[in-house]
Enzyme design. Structure first.
Site: not given
Lengths: 671, 671, 671
Positions: C142, C299
């Site tokens: 991320e 995710e």
């Protein structure tokens, strides 16, 4: 009349400059404010100056018969200076040392800044000071902010030594025996700031210290103005010098600035929801800075602003309306920010006379053009007009600071809000108002109003007593008379030195939740719609009598909320709470009746003001709404815009303006 | 009874001191708290001390028969120390290094601070420790805040080494294998703060670290208290030593502080909208800190505060009401901040016994005087009274920190709020409540309530099991039993070590929007007005049975929301959601019925409490409203304020108080 | 299909690892993402590496036939590195130099970080690059944030020199003659930040500078990705490399990232109130990054998140629903954060496949298991499916930055909001949508929609012209065509280079209070419920004709609000305001009619999408509500989940999903 605005052609190629000259001429623009933010162009390095571009701009404008308002360019630092001489950069309230960026970014006590600032201004003054086209010097720009750096700390200590001589006097003034703040040397003093006080600067941990720092910061910035003016005067003995102010801008004591300025100028940027009374109050405050002398409206937007959450267009006719309103309240110029929209940067969506399209097609241009045409016809008719007023509102920056630094009793007591409430009541009645400072002579007024005069010294108290004793009417309110000029309490009961003139002792002040309303009962009037909010003083009349009492819901029901005291040949009123509109109306019916001052009610959103000069008496009747207004008004004369004769009947188009040269010197509606 | 307050005469000339002596005497004030913030006066430089002014104050008070609460003056640094020894200054959570200003500003791990702190206290103890008029030492003031400086980081590492011995143990405790936080040496550890964690400190990036830092910071501040006390004891073996606490103040573990304090004292400042139950809960929490021992109410305002958004006056009678309420909940003193209003500074609009007017005229003074008169008559009658309680509420600072550092599941789960909800239900029923810590003996209680007991170790779990097994009633709630003392999850199913005693497995906890209400159906009661909010646990009863189920609107409709488990001779209740008032009433009807504890309902805003001492049993019946209250109550005895006999009928004026010496030792209403 | 998630067993003892293998197998989990945040474990110091634990995890997973997504662990710094090489730490926008803590904390231009980063990745690639079980490299995690340190400043100057060659070109690009910002050397340039610009970074003091810094920062972070990928490729020539993106995450230009990524992966975390259309738009945007190529949903949470104000459970069936919805919009994997809940730290209350209880009992586990069972049956059937779309939405990160840096005209104009409004209209009609970049080929589309295309260069304008000229339909809106790639205005009238294709001149744009609605009158439709908000362009049609006009309440009533222009063989639409839903419907009825594209309305909360691969055409019909849905749909085929035949009638349970293999290759409902 100066009709112009800011012009920054450095941003675009020279072929556009030539077009601009023609387009602006078509709009009857006759002046340009230049060189406001060009330091980095003018000075590429320490000892190098380059006036080629500015010379070109000056000569183009001069050739085309534009008058020039010349900036000194010192409101934004060049990058090289910020980097090579970091002392020029400010340190903020949180202790963060700033770097290059934005504007209004210089430390006023930076030796490097002061050195290069003066060098530049000398060069500008020498080069352009004798220009025929030069009408005004415009120093810096919208002075603002504070610095908390080490150089400021040092300068602050010098300032304190000048003021107090001894450290013991500082301790006394700031009551430092509280909270272990006693100083043994000036070197121990640091500016109030977050990393010292630990609280945001709206409130003060040590109000005496914060108050002095506010004075010092304002003085420091004023010093840069004074030094620049001095440098100009070395080469130009006569051209007026100004800087553009910003209404009731809190950090700077504009009454002190005004003493150093040859003419007041200011930037009028009402936001989307600013009521006209508020915009007008700011004009009147600016007019008051130099005892009623006319001012320059240095900036307004032709239509849109860009820095608000949403930036509505000015409606057709609205810019003209606001321009005349400025004139009606004392402006002798109409100037725009900006003459041409910038092509990039933070302000590229801010309104301008010439838009990005670059033609004369836009509505906004045409409105500027129409107004220019009118102003050209009016010529010098209205210039130098003053507004004779019998009512004065006292405004004081030191009081503004101190009142709002105070912790308690009610966070919603804001100085300008409280002033505005009194202004509004008089505005609604079309009664001319002067703003005065604590140093002004009061003799010429029938009424002096001093809302929330929290901080005052015995000298001002004596002046107020003398004014009242000799027949004046003095009006004051809750949160008055509490502290001396160090923000220490006047012991012996509130309202301190005003006890005598008001004839009351205020025992306690109760604070209300922000929206709670306490009913009031006026002795002479049982309308019943009057209420008080925010604060309710518990008043013991000594020599005063009761004008209004608190109604039900509070334990002091039946005790006085408003009192009147006969004092010498005059009268004072003490208003112990924050009144609603009806409360204001009721009390001012009485106050104005006592003073023999006439109210002139006009339809909603219509205002009437006057200016008097050697040409005559001019009445401005202005419709601030987008609707037609027809009404009778006890006035006769010639409308200088329409060249028609007015005999008591007023017809105003949406946003319409009528400027009537009165047939008599002292129109009855202002008597 | 000590009836006094803070007195800071250093701020005004000595002629005022003499007046104060008389005025305070007239108010029956018998003591003064002095020297709380005088360090800068006492110590002008490193090796120079000056006690002249303090000597004068002490001798004036002593001559006038006032008792003295002596501050140690260490809660605010002198300017010279802050400047010459910058290590005394704090570094804040954002990494900003603070400078001189405000108060409560010392770094507790600063070598310079610690050195000069102890030197000063020794001198004070030596000089004043044997004074007859000395009744109490008051160390520092309202200890608060945190420091994140380099010295604190170093001390934190030492603290960690003491606690964990090895870095591997730290890694284990803080679960540092997550997010690459594994340390290889103690030197790598820095305090949790914004420039490390990157998030504000309400929530924790590494909760194990943050939790230990909270413990460390609380210990660090406590250490300064302990060292000062030790210094006092060198010269004064007996005078009680205290510091003024602040209710449920989060950063300091007051149960740990209480162990070192001879007597608890605290400052009671309910805000404008604090319900009386909340003010009372804080008194009870303070009473609980030392196992029910009476406390000093070191500060309250006679009327107005100044630091709230609006600061309402206390109504006539309200200060007296709140004073007696403090006594009713365990106070043995009534003290004010402050005896005289300061003339300048941040607190000049904070209420005082003597106002700026400086006379006995004000209402507020007269109310202080009336109360003083009463307290003088009551004398020692009520002192040392304790409150026998059968219900205990568990309060734990470590749990407070950990629960609120946790990210998820619902931001609105606040520890004190959740405690207050359970307190309120018992308060409404006028059932005496003790606050206990995780170290307290529980044997004497019928009921122990532990809301949101998020963090607990096996030791506490065993204690709870033992309590329940031997016949006690244990009540706990959602967000309990989740983590160990390192904030690591008790694996194997919620509520971890409480699974056995509660007989449930909590599979999931659903989080609700803050205002959503889930209907509940009680098996034994179909009132239908009970609801749950914020969190809904999905509970699987193992040995427990169902007390209430979730109603419609959630996918777990019909599953248990509240369960009851028989465990040994006792019973436990698991409440899986945040109940509304009706939900609380319904479940406590059942819980109290099981325990055989009687509820005594009184009219709204009326409370009944008791204190028992060697003189007898005293019932306090207090009207917290501004209205008259008449009602029957099963009580007989003598009202010690009115000297009248009460036989079951109670008449209370607005804010009225009745203190009845009960005819029987164990009044039925508390049985 | 990859069915797995993040697995961080470093936190718990090895006996739990073995249990996990069995439990995950029972859930049909077939892969694990490991080593995402293990740098501190892998590298205890400068020259020391320790792969023992990772070896164990890899070998355990491999032995148990799990496929491995291998992290590079570089998204969180080890403590020792942060301490010994402070250049690895970021400096934030406020100038605060960060220390060790949190994650995503490296400076992308830190020499130390870059050195150790590459060393680590080389070792990982060498050690694990040839593993059979390895299916994907997952670089960092991320990527996010910005750094403003000295190293970044230096790298920025190099980046600028590369881009502009001369400082004069920078001055030109950034229009530095405004506000005295002219630079004489690259060394004078500092990153935009609070201590320079003095304003928060939502808005830009110098937008040209800020825009370049946004580009530079995105490039800097991308460089770390590229370098890590290069290091991997030294040892592993073929395994796909990705990093997990975050939807419309503002600071990173994902179209640039996509070019370097072998496969897109992203983390889907809709919040409690995210409408399904918004979650779906993010999937489609991710699918668009590599021209429609399927992506990994790296995710999602099996149920609860933990970082929102309240974290509701996913309802029964909802996780399955959202998983299929991801597949329906282009996902080829379903992965969870996380496979087992962490035992401590910031995320211990974030959902997981295996909960703290550690068993297969929880509902959430069973839902994962059920879905796993289905996905196992579906096998590779759906993989590599693409979604043929005739409508494209242009998304551009540079425009995103520039539009939102602009000061004025309306703060509520947010790029993603405006995009979402157009997406929603098409989504409601179940029309497939492609997201395209400014570099994408447009030839295959019937309609290209570019809302708020504020920043564009002549190249893009020409591409749009070519597209339209050759028969395409181009739709654009207010706030389009305003600036070039330096954020300088396209002079000569709005919408700049789009004037030709749109056939309009926009003279002014009026800004509205956020909730004000302006009625619109469509020429072809008098429904009357269409309104505009936020901005109203005042449009002068040149070659365009009027589609809708402004209604009453504005001074430009009757002037066009929407226009249509025939351009070559195509048509363009200019929408001069922000339309409400009815406005969108009315205008798109017309636009789609012009294009001959069919809308398929389904019951509320039901969506229909398709994917086509070599196995056939699959229609996803998904019920996003918790209610049954029965309706007719012009489709026939076999439902691959239920193995039933569908003939025009659809029955969906709450959150139900139907995946129908279409009997025909080009289903009529998408024609």
């Amino acid at each position: 009349m100066i009709y112009g605005g800011d012009y920054n052609p450095e941003q675009w190629p020279e072929n556009i400059w030539l077009e601009d000259m023609h387009i602006l001429k078509d709009a009857h623009i006759n002046s340009a404010t230049i060189n406001v933010f060009s330091w980095a162009i003018l000075q590429p390095s320490e000892n190098e100056y380059d006036f080629r571009m500015l010379d070109k701009i000056v000569s183009l404008l001069t050739q085309n018969n534009y008058r020039i308002v010349m900036g000194t360019s010192t409101a934004a630092l060049p990058a090289w200076m910020s980097q090579r001489y970091p002392d020029v950069n400010r340190t903020d309230f949180y202790g963060l040392v700033h770097k290059f960026g934005h504007r209004h970014n210089f430390c006023p006590n930076s030796p490097s800044f002061r050195k290069y600032e003066i060098r530049l201004v000398k060069q500008l003054a020498e080069r352009y000071g004798q220009l025929d086209s030069l009408v005004c010097w415009h120093i810096s720009n919208e002075y603002s902010g504070e610095c908390y750096c080490e150089n400021c700390a040092k300068a602050f200590r010098v300032w304190l030594k000048d003021k107090y001589s001894t450290i013991e006097a500082v301790n006394q003034a700031w009551n430092t025996n509280l909270w272990s703040h006693k100083y043994y040397s000036f070197e121990e003093i640091i500016p109030p700031n977050f990393i010292g006080d630990g609280i945001p600067n709206e409130k003060a941990s040590f109000p005496g210290l914060s108050l002095d720092y506010s004075r010092f910061n304002s003085d420091s910035i004023l010093n840069t103005f004074k030094e620049e003016k001095k440098a100009i005067r070395l080469y130009d003995a006569k051209t007026p010098v100004t800087t553009n102010l910003m209404g009731a801008y809190k950090p700077l004591d504009y009454f002190k600035f005004a003493k150093e300025m040859d003419i007041i100028s200011w930037d009028s940027y009402p936001t989307n929801d600013t009521p006209n009374s508020s915009a007008s109050m700011m004009h009147d405050l600016m007019r008051g800075l130099k005892n009623g002398q006319p001012f320059m409206m240095m900036e307004q937007t032709p239509s849109q602003q860009n820095w608000q959450p949403f930036n509505a267009l000015k409606l057709p006719g609205q810019m003209r309306n606001m321009s005349y309103n400025a004139i009606a309240h004392g402006a002798d110029t109409v100037q725009f920010f900006q003459l041409r929209k910038s092509i990039g940067g933070a302000e590229k969506f801010h309104g301008a006379v010439i838009d990005h399209v670059g033609t004369e097609e836009p509505r906004v241009f045409k409105e500027v053009q129409q107004l220019g045409n009118e102003l050209q016809k009016i010529g010098t008719t209205l210039l130098d007009g003053i507004t004779p007023a019998k009512v004065a509102l006292l405004f004081d920056w030191e009081n503004y600071w101190a009142l709002e630094y105070a912790i308690g009793p009610n966070l919603e007591i804001k100085y300008v809000d409280q002033i505005q409430r009194y202004y509004d009541e008089l505005y609604t009645r079309n009664i001319p108002i002067d703003f005065v400072s604590k140093e002004s002579a009061l003799d010429s007024y029938s009424i002096v109003i001093a809302p929330c005069l929290y901080l005052l010294d015995d000298k001002l108290a004596s002046k107020i007593e003398a004014f009242t004793e000799s027949g004046g009417i003095f009006v004051t309110t809750t949160m008055s008379g509490l502290v001396d000029s160090n923000d220490n309490i006047h012991l012996g009961g509130y309202p301190g030195p005003l006890k005598k003139v008001t004839g009351v002792w205020v025992e306690e002040f109760d604070a209300m939740p922000f929206t709670r309303k306490i009913p009031l009962h006026f002795v002479a009037n049982t309308n019943g719609k009057e209420t008080g909010t925010l604060l309710c003083d518990i008043i013991h009349p000594k020599s005063a009598d009761v004008v209004a009492e608190y109604g039900s819901g509070v334990f002091y029901e039946g005790l006085p909320a408003i009192t009147r005291n006969h004092f010498g040949n005059g009268t004072s009123f003490y208003i112990g709470t924050v009144l609603n509109k009806q409360g204001m109306k009721t009390i001012f019916d009485e106050i104005l009746n006592t003073a023999g001052i006439k109210s002139t009610y006009t339809p909603e959103a219509v205002s009437v003001t006057l200016r008097v000069n050697t040409n005559g008496t001019y009445i401005f009747i202005i419709n601030h709404s987008n609707e037609n207004k027809h009404f009778d008004l006890d006035i006769s004369g010639n409308d200088i815009l329409t060249m028609t004769t007015i005999q008591g009947q007023i017809d105003l188009a949406p946003f319409g303006v009528s400027i009537i040269k009165s047939d008599i010197a002292h129109p009855l509606l202002f008597s």
